[in-house]
Design a protein around this motif. Structure first.
Motif, PDB file in Angstrom:
ATOM      1  N   GLU A  24      -0.675  22.021 -21.816  1.00 32.16           N
ATOM      2  CA  GLU A  24       0.389  21.582 -22.759  1.00 32.16           C
ATOM      3  C   GLU A  24       0.511  22.570 -23.932  1.00 32.16           C
ATOM      4  O   GLU A  24       1.588  22.948 -24.319  1.00 32.16           O
ATOM      5  CB  GLU A  24       0.323  20.209 -23.080  1.00 32.16           C
ATOM      6  CG  GLU A  24       0.568  19.393 -21.702  1.00 32.16           C
ATOM      7  CD  GLU A  24       0.279  17.907 -22.270  1.00 32.16           C
ATOM      8  OE1 GLU A  24       0.016  17.572 -23.351  1.00 32.16           O
ATOM      9  OE2 GLU A  24       0.479  17.159 -21.218  1.00 32.16           O
ATOM     10  N   HIS A  25      -0.591  22.914 -24.527  1.00 32.83           N
ATOM     11  CA  HIS A  25      -0.539  23.785 -25.794  1.00 32.83           C
ATOM     12  C   HIS A  25      -0.622  25.396 -25.563  1.00 32.83           C
ATOM     13  O   HIS A  25      -0.337  25.908 -26.630  1.00 32.83           O
ATOM     14  CB  HIS A  25      -1.825  23.234 -26.637  1.00 32.83           C
ATOM     15  CG  HIS A  25      -1.613  21.884 -26.947  1.00 32.83           C
ATOM     16  ND1 HIS A  25      -0.962  21.530 -28.040  1.00 32.83           N
ATOM     17  CD2 HIS A  25      -2.120  20.900 -26.559  1.00 32.83           C
ATOM     18  CE1 HIS A  25      -0.676  20.356 -28.225  1.00 32.83           C
ATOM     19  NE2 HIS A  25      -1.698  19.561 -27.327  1.00 32.83           N
ATOM     20  N   GLY A  26      -0.933  25.874 -24.339  1.00 30.36           N
ATOM     21  CA  GLY A  26      -1.021  27.069 -23.788  1.00 30.36           C
ATOM     22  C   GLY A  26      -1.639  28.128 -25.091  1.00 30.36           C
ATOM     23  O   GLY A  26      -2.955  27.717 -25.271  1.00 30.36           O
ATOM     24  N   GLU A  27      -1.092  29.056 -25.658  1.00 32.07           N
ATOM     25  CA  GLU A  27      -1.676  30.042 -26.672  1.00 32.07           C
ATOM     26  C   GLU A  27      -1.939  29.240 -27.773  1.00 32.07           C
ATOM     27  O   GLU A  27      -3.012  29.660 -28.410  1.00 32.07           O
ATOM     28  CB  GLU A  27      -1.077  31.194 -26.965  1.00 32.07           C
ATOM     29  CG  GLU A  27       0.345  30.947 -27.534  1.00 32.07           C
ATOM     30  CD  GLU A  27       1.196  32.000 -27.842  1.00 32.07           C
ATOM     31  OE1 GLU A  27       1.508  32.299 -28.603  1.00 32.07           O
ATOM     32  OE2 GLU A  27       1.076  33.044 -26.565  1.00 32.07           O
ATOM     33  N   ASN A  28      -1.633  28.038 -28.136  1.00 32.50           N
ATOM     34  CA  ASN A  28      -2.034  27.205 -29.361  1.00 32.50           C
ATOM     35  C   ASN A  28      -2.962  26.169 -29.148  1.00 32.50           C
ATOM     36  O   ASN A  28      -3.344  25.426 -29.964  1.00 32.50           O
ATOM     37  CB  ASN A  28      -0.698  26.560 -29.912  1.00 32.50           C
ATOM     38  CG  ASN A  28       0.398  27.653 -30.557  1.00 32.50           C
ATOM     39  OD1 ASN A  28       0.156  28.535 -30.937  1.00 32.50           O
ATOM     40  ND2 ASN A  28       1.657  27.123 -29.938  1.00 32.50           N
ATOM     41  N   PHE A  29      -3.567  26.408 -27.939  1.00 37.85           N
ATOM     42  CA  PHE A  29      -4.664  25.338 -27.666  1.00 37.85           C
ATOM     43  C   PHE A  29      -5.958  25.728 -28.552  1.00 37.85           C
ATOM     44  O   PHE A  29      -6.286  26.843 -28.743  1.00 37.85           O
ATOM     45  CB  PHE A  29      -5.190  25.525 -26.288  1.00 37.85           C
ATOM     46  CG  PHE A  29      -6.613  24.982 -25.773  1.00 37.85           C
ATOM     47  CD1 PHE A  29      -6.463  23.213 -25.484  1.00 37.85           C
ATOM     48  CD2 PHE A  29      -7.833  25.501 -25.755  1.00 37.85           C
ATOM     49  CE1 PHE A  29      -7.493  22.794 -25.141  1.00 37.85           C
ATOM     50  CE2 PHE A  29      -8.608  24.879 -25.301  1.00 37.85           C
ATOM     51  CZ  PHE A  29      -8.544  23.559 -24.982  1.00 37.85           C
ATOM     52  N   GLY A  30      -6.331  24.578 -29.231  1.00 38.13           N
ATOM     53  CA  GLY A  30      -7.489  24.703 -30.002  1.00 38.13           C
ATOM     54  C   GLY A  30      -8.794  24.178 -29.391  1.00 38.13           C
ATOM     55  O   GLY A  30      -9.217  23.162 -29.368  1.00 38.13           O
ATOM     56  N   GLY A  36      -8.752  16.577 -31.526  1.00 36.36           N
ATOM     57  CA  GLY A  36      -8.606  16.050 -32.666  1.00 36.36           C
ATOM     58  C   GLY A  36     -10.087  16.420 -33.437  1.00 36.36           C
ATOM     59  O   GLY A  36     -10.318  16.384 -34.755  1.00 36.36           O
ATOM     60  N   ASN A  37     -11.259  16.410 -32.850  1.00 37.89           N
ATOM     61  CA  ASN A  37     -12.616  16.240 -33.422  1.00 37.89           C
ATOM     62  C   ASN A  37     -13.540  17.366 -32.845  1.00 37.89           C
ATOM     63  O   ASN A  37     -13.156  17.911 -31.749  1.00 37.89           O
ATOM     64  CB  ASN A  37     -13.263  15.007 -33.303  1.00 37.89           C
ATOM     65  CG  ASN A  37     -12.615  14.100 -34.150  1.00 37.89           C
ATOM     66  OD1 ASN A  37     -12.378  14.103 -35.219  1.00 37.89           O
ATOM     67  ND2 ASN A  37     -12.503  12.910 -33.365  1.00 37.89           N
ATOM     68  N   SER A  38     -14.184  18.282 -33.628  1.00 38.41           N
ATOM     69  CA  SER A  38     -14.930  19.074 -32.982  1.00 38.41           C
ATOM     70  C   SER A  38     -16.382  18.355 -32.670  1.00 38.41           C
ATOM     71  O   SER A  38     -16.319  17.211 -32.673  1.00 38.41           O
ATOM     72  CB  SER A  38     -15.770  19.964 -34.211  1.00 38.41           C
ATOM     73  OG  SER A  38     -16.455  19.232 -35.162  1.00 38.41           O
ATOM     74  N   GLY A  39     -17.168  18.966 -31.773  1.00 38.43           N
ATOM     75  CA  GLY A  39     -18.169  18.436 -30.915  1.00 38.43           C
ATOM     76  C   GLY A  39     -17.809  17.754 -29.697  1.00 38.43           C
ATOM     77  O   GLY A  39     -18.562  17.072 -29.349  1.00 38.43           O
ATOM     78  N   TRP A  40     -16.676  18.212 -29.121  1.00 32.55           N
ATOM     79  CA  TRP A  40     -16.306  17.256 -28.139  1.00 32.55           C
ATOM     80  C   TRP A  40     -17.265  17.561 -26.998  1.00 32.55           C
ATOM     81  O   TRP A  40     -17.384  16.465 -26.205  1.00 32.55           O
ATOM     82  CB  TRP A  40     -14.780  17.512 -27.863  1.00 32.55           C
ATOM     83  CG  TRP A  40     -14.531  19.041 -27.319  1.00 32.55           C
ATOM     84  CD1 TRP A  40     -14.347  19.891 -28.543  1.00 32.55           C
ATOM     85  CD2 TRP A  40     -14.856  19.782 -26.314  1.00 32.55           C
ATOM     86  NE1 TRP A  40     -14.114  21.159 -27.730  1.00 32.55           N
ATOM     87  CE2 TRP A  40     -14.610  21.181 -26.466  1.00 32.55           C
ATOM     88  CE3 TRP A  40     -15.389  19.222 -25.028  1.00 32.55           C
ATOM     89  CZ2 TRP A  40     -14.656  22.268 -25.534  1.00 32.55           C
ATOM     90  CZ3 TRP A  40     -15.112  20.250 -23.884  1.00 32.55           C
ATOM     91  CH2 TRP A  40     -14.997  21.682 -24.379  1.00 32.55           C
ATOM     92  N   GLU A  41     -17.795  18.546 -26.784  1.00 31.02           N
ATOM     93  CA  GLU A  41     -18.859  18.691 -25.585  1.00 31.02           C
ATOM     94  C   GLU A  41     -19.918  17.815 -25.501  1.00 31.02           C
ATOM     95  O   GLU A  41     -20.398  17.399 -24.469  1.00 31.02           O
ATOM     96  CB  GLU A  41     -19.462  19.992 -25.890  1.00 31.02           C
ATOM     97  CG  GLU A  41     -18.589  21.217 -25.691  1.00 31.02           C
ATOM     98  CD  GLU A  41     -18.251  21.620 -27.196  1.00 31.02           C
ATOM     99  OE1 GLU A  41     -18.397  20.981 -28.251  1.00 31.02           O
ATOM    100  OE2 GLU A  41     -18.046  23.084 -27.306  1.00 31.02           O
TER     101      GLU A  41
END
Length: 90
Positions: A24-30, A36-41
Motif C-alpha cells: 500500500e505504501h510502496g516507496e514510502n513504506f517505513g 507506527g512503532n519501532s521494534g516491531w520485530e
C-alpha cells in the motif's frame, strides 16, 4: 500472538499485514515503523519465545528483555519462505 500493532492473531497474519503495508505504501513504506512503532520485530520474537522456539527473558511488564534474535530471525525467514510455497503460480 499477544496484542500487537498489526492487530494480527498469528505470525502468518502479522507477515501478511506487513506485506500489505509495503504494498500500500510502496516507496514510502517505513520499514523502521511499519505499524507506527519501532521494534516491531520483537512482537514476532515474543511469540516465538512463548511457543518455546527461541530462548528469551521477559521484564516485569511482559515485554522481551533478552532473546535469541538470531534464531528468531532465521525462523521468521523460514515462515516467509513457507508463505510463498503454496504450489500455485501467479
Amino acid at each position: 500472538m499477544q496484542d500487537n500493532d498489526a492487530g494480527a492473531e498469528t505470525i502468518r497474519g502479522y507477515l501478511t499485514a506487513l506485506l500489505r503495508q509495503l504494498w500500500e505504501h510502496g516507496e514510502n513504506f517505513g520499514g523502521k515503523r511499519p505499524f507506527g512503532n519501532s521494534g516491531w520485530e520483537y512482537d514476532l520474537y515474543r511469540t516465538l519465545a512463548g511457543a518455546g522456539l527461541i530462548e528469551a527473558t521477559l521484564d516485569d511488564e511482559g515485554f522481551l528483555d533478552t532473546c535469541d534474535d538470531r534464531t528468531g530471525h532465521e525462523l521468521i525467514a523460514q515462515a516467509i519462505t513457507a508463505l510463498g510455497a503454496t504450489g500455485q503460480s501467479a
